[in-house]
Design a protein around this motif. Structure first.
Motif, PDB file in Angstrom:
ATOM      1  N   ASP A  41      39.180  37.630  30.501  1.00 24.23           N
ATOM      2  CA  ASP A  41      39.219  39.080  30.302  1.00 24.23           C
ATOM      3  C   ASP A  41      39.829  39.368  28.935  1.00 24.23           C
ATOM      4  O   ASP A  41      41.029  39.214  28.728  1.00 24.23           O
ATOM      5  CB  ASP A  41      40.041  39.741  31.416  1.00 24.23           C
ATOM      6  CG  ASP A  41      40.023  41.265  31.308  1.00 24.23           C
ATOM      7  OD1 ASP A  41      39.397  41.779  30.367  1.00 24.23           O
ATOM      8  OD2 ASP A  41      40.629  41.914  32.174  1.00 24.23           O
ATOM      9  N   THR A  92      39.623  42.362  27.462  1.00 25.00           N
ATOM     10  CA  THR A  92      39.756  43.803  27.309  1.00 25.00           C
ATOM     11  C   THR A  92      41.008  44.124  26.492  1.00 25.00           C
ATOM     12  O   THR A  92      42.074  43.548  26.713  1.00 25.00           O
ATOM     13  CB  THR A  92      39.860  44.485  28.689  1.00 25.00           C
ATOM     14  OG1 THR A  92      38.671  44.199  29.429  1.00 25.00           O
ATOM     15  CG2 THR A  92      40.020  45.978  28.548  1.00 25.00           C
ATOM     16  N   ASN A 115      30.114  47.262  39.244  1.00 25.23           N
ATOM     17  CA  ASN A 115      31.343  46.677  39.771  1.00 25.23           C
ATOM     18  C   ASN A 115      31.956  45.649  38.830  1.00 25.23           C
ATOM     19  O   ASN A 115      33.178  45.439  38.842  1.00 25.23           O
ATOM     20  CB  ASN A 115      31.066  46.038  41.135  1.00 25.23           C
ATOM     21  CG  ASN A 115      30.748  47.075  42.202  1.00 25.23           C
ATOM     22  OD1 ASN A 115      31.146  48.236  42.091  1.00 25.23           O
ATOM     23  ND2 ASN A 115      30.006  46.673  43.220  1.00 25.23           N
ATOM     24  N   GLU A 116      31.135  44.995  38.012  1.00 22.52           N
ATOM     25  CA  GLU A 116      31.702  44.059  37.039  1.00 22.52           C
ATOM     26  C   GLU A 116      32.453  44.817  35.948  1.00 22.52           C
ATOM     27  O   GLU A 116      33.508  44.375  35.475  1.00 22.52           O
ATOM     28  CB  GLU A 116      30.615  43.203  36.398  1.00 22.52           C
ATOM     29  CG  GLU A 116      31.187  42.227  35.364  1.00 22.52           C
ATOM     30  CD  GLU A 116      30.145  41.344  34.714  1.00 22.52           C
ATOM     31  OE1 GLU A 116      30.556  40.383  34.035  1.00 22.52           O
ATOM     32  OE2 GLU A 116      28.937  41.605  34.872  1.00 22.52           O
ATOM     33  N   THR A 118      33.744  48.064  36.065  1.00 25.66           N
ATOM     34  CA  THR A 118      34.757  49.029  36.504  1.00 25.66           C
ATOM     35  C   THR A 118      36.204  48.543  36.377  1.00 25.66           C
ATOM     36  O   THR A 118      37.066  49.303  35.909  1.00 25.66           O
ATOM     37  CB  THR A 118      34.464  49.473  37.944  1.00 25.66           C
ATOM     38  OG1 THR A 118      33.212  50.180  37.950  1.00 25.66           O
ATOM     39  CG2 THR A 118      35.551  50.387  38.479  1.00 25.66           C
ATOM     40  N   PRO A 119      36.541  47.316  36.782  1.00 29.78           N
ATOM     41  CA  PRO A 119      37.954  46.910  36.687  1.00 29.78           C
ATOM     42  C   PRO A 119      38.516  46.950  35.275  1.00 29.78           C
ATOM     43  O   PRO A 119      39.726  47.119  35.094  1.00 29.78           O
ATOM     44  CB  PRO A 119      37.933  45.470  37.236  1.00 29.78           C
ATOM     45  CG  PRO A 119      36.714  45.402  38.086  1.00 29.78           C
ATOM     46  CD  PRO A 119      35.711  46.278  37.429  1.00 29.78           C
ATOM     47  N   HIS A 120      37.673  46.833  34.273  1.00 30.29           N
ATOM     48  CA  HIS A 120      38.141  46.849  32.887  1.00 30.29           C
ATOM     49  C   HIS A 120      38.660  48.227  32.474  1.00 30.29           C
ATOM     50  O   HIS A 120      39.338  48.351  31.461  1.00 30.29           O
ATOM     51  CB  HIS A 120      37.004  46.441  31.951  1.00 30.29           C
ATOM     52  CG  HIS A 120      36.564  45.022  32.111  1.00 30.29           C
ATOM     53  ND1 HIS A 120      37.147  43.976  31.445  1.00 30.29           N
ATOM     54  CD2 HIS A 120      35.586  44.483  32.886  1.00 30.29           C
ATOM     55  CE1 HIS A 120      36.544  42.837  31.784  1.00 30.29           C
ATOM     56  NE2 HIS A 120      35.598  43.123  32.656  1.00 30.29           N
ATOM     57  N   ALA A 160      40.537  50.201  34.516  1.00 31.43           N
ATOM     58  CA  ALA A 160      41.684  50.609  35.338  1.00 31.43           C
ATOM     59  C   ALA A 160      42.905  50.946  34.488  1.00 31.43           C
ATOM     60  O   ALA A 160      43.560  51.982  34.686  1.00 31.43           O
ATOM     61  CB  ALA A 160      42.014  49.513  36.349  1.00 31.43           C
ATOM     62  N   SER A 183      29.764  53.453  35.506  1.00 30.09           N
ATOM     63  CA  SER A 183      31.157  53.076  35.692  1.00 30.09           C
ATOM     64  C   SER A 183      32.086  54.075  35.002  1.00 30.09           C
ATOM     65  O   SER A 183      33.111  54.486  35.570  1.00 30.09           O
ATOM     66  CB  SER A 183      31.390  51.667  35.136  1.00 30.09           C
ATOM     67  OG  SER A 183      32.726  51.271  35.300  1.00 30.09           O
TER      68      SER A 183
END
Length: 387
Positions: A3, A5, A251-252, A254-256, A258, A347
């Motif tokens: 990750d 990000t 979904n891949e 979206t967490p980035h 948060a 997203s």
């Protein structure tokens, strides 16, 4: 996948750094983009000695080039009383980042395509009286193990010296280019730039300037996600995309977002609006308008409601690949990428369910031009002059 990000939150006004703070031209791509103002490969003066060869006219112009994971784009413009007027432009899909996520390297065919496009750009730059320029490369060259070697090849074969900019610079330039489209009656905008290999999302305000030029960008927070239309499409497929495939893409990504959503904090989406700059959102606008061919004058600045966006995305999901390829606002070169872009957009929309989206057919290149011209004080000098 690691990750990578990157995020920042606070408050920062762009377009404020001075010309003499920037590093020498040859060093800029080695230093991750340097400060706000880029320049030309002729040294500290920012002058290009080749720009005087066979100029078509003597109007002083500025050049901005963006070599991305998917596209190679050039703008040449001259200042006007309150902005600038484009006098030449070039855009070609080169897919420089093709296969990068698997190999970690820029492929030979991809580099060849990019060099051929850059030769066209070099000829256009040489034919004008260019007083300053900034030529940038983004995610593909940032992450490829042979990115620096490719930049050296570009210099040898085209005479152009590109700088590999960092993600913060990329986010800032997109903000500088799109700020004029932020609704001044709103509480700001959530700007997103969906690229081929990365996506930048910026919480953005605007600040009216005193030099007569475009408003300056006020960045309150930004995040750069190492996923774009090329990387997502290569991971999930882009020709036949089912609803489940689409949700997997969403979904891949979206967490980035948060940490960015937390940085923005409590906000009223009714007082914010989305501001999108990328082929994804311009495509959505073109399809929504049922344009017989893409027309920037009808797309740039267009407002779309949340329901209108949803309808177009559903329509694109239902289209077979051949129909997407035949659509005049998509084309065969983008047909396998557009749904990956729509998934990234979805997203962002779920993270910030704003009622309005403004479409920008502008971005990094325009941001470069604004920063170069503001550094030269062109609008202060032209105050009161006709446009």
């Amino acid at each position: 996948m690691v990750d990578e990000t990157q995020m920042w939150a606070g408050e920062r006004v762009t377009d404020t750094s001075a010309r003499d703070e920037r590093p020498p031209a040859r060093a800029r791509h080695r230093q991750g983009g340097g400060p706000a103002q880029g320049g030309a490969p002729a040294g500290a003066t920012g002058r290009d000695p080749r720009s005087h060869a066979r100029p078509r006219n003597n109007d002083p112009c500025y050049a901005a080039l963006d070599l991305g994971t998917n596209n190679c784009r050039l703008l040449v413009a001259r200042p006007t009383g309150s902005g600038f007027r484009v006098v030449d432009a070039f855009s070609r899909i080169v897919r420089l980042g093709e296969g990068l996520i698997g190999s970690g390297r820029l492929g030979e065919a991809a580099m060849d395509r990019a060099v051929e496009a850059l030769k066209v750009c070099a000829a256009k730059i040489e034919a004008r009286h260019i007083v300053d320029r900034r030529l940038i490369a983004t995610e593909a060259c940032r992450t490829a193990v042979n990115g620096e070697a490719f930049i050296d090849r570009v210099t040898r074969e085209t005479g152009l010296e590109l700088e590999i900019v960092d993600r913060e610079t990329e986010a800032r330039l997109a903000a500088s280019g799109c700020t004029p489209l932020v609704d001044p009656t709103s509480d700001g905008a959530v700007l997103f730039d969906i690229g081929g290999g990365s996506t930048e999302v910026v919480w953005l305000d605007r600040l009216e300037t005193r030099d007569g030029g475009p408003p300056a960008a006020v960045i309150r927070a930004w995040v750069s996600v190492p996923l774009g239309v090329v990387t997502v499409a290569e991971r999930h497929g882009g020709v036949k995309v089912t609803r489940d495939d689409f949700e997997a893409m969403v979904n891949e990504f979206t967490p980035h977002l948060a940490g960015f959503v937390s940085a923005v904090g409590p906000h009223n989406c009714g007082r914010l609006h989305l501001l999108g700059t990328s082929g994804t959102v311009t495509t959505i606008a073109g399809v929504h308008l049922d344009l017989p061919r893409y027309d920037r004058s009808q797309v740039d600045g267009t407002w779309l409601g949340a329901e209108q966006v949803r309808v177009v995305v559903d329509r694109l999901l239902a289209m077979p690949f051949a129909e997407r390829a035949a659509n005049p606002c998509i084309g065969v070169e983008r047909a396998d990428l557009v749904l990956a872009g729509c998934a990234i957009l979805e997203s962002v929309r779920r993270a910030f369910p704003c009622d309005r989206l403004r479409v920008a057919d502008r971005g990094l290149r325009e941001g470069i031009l604004v920063e170069l011209m503001r550094a030269d004080g062109v609008w202060r000098q032209r105050a009161g002059a006709p446009t």
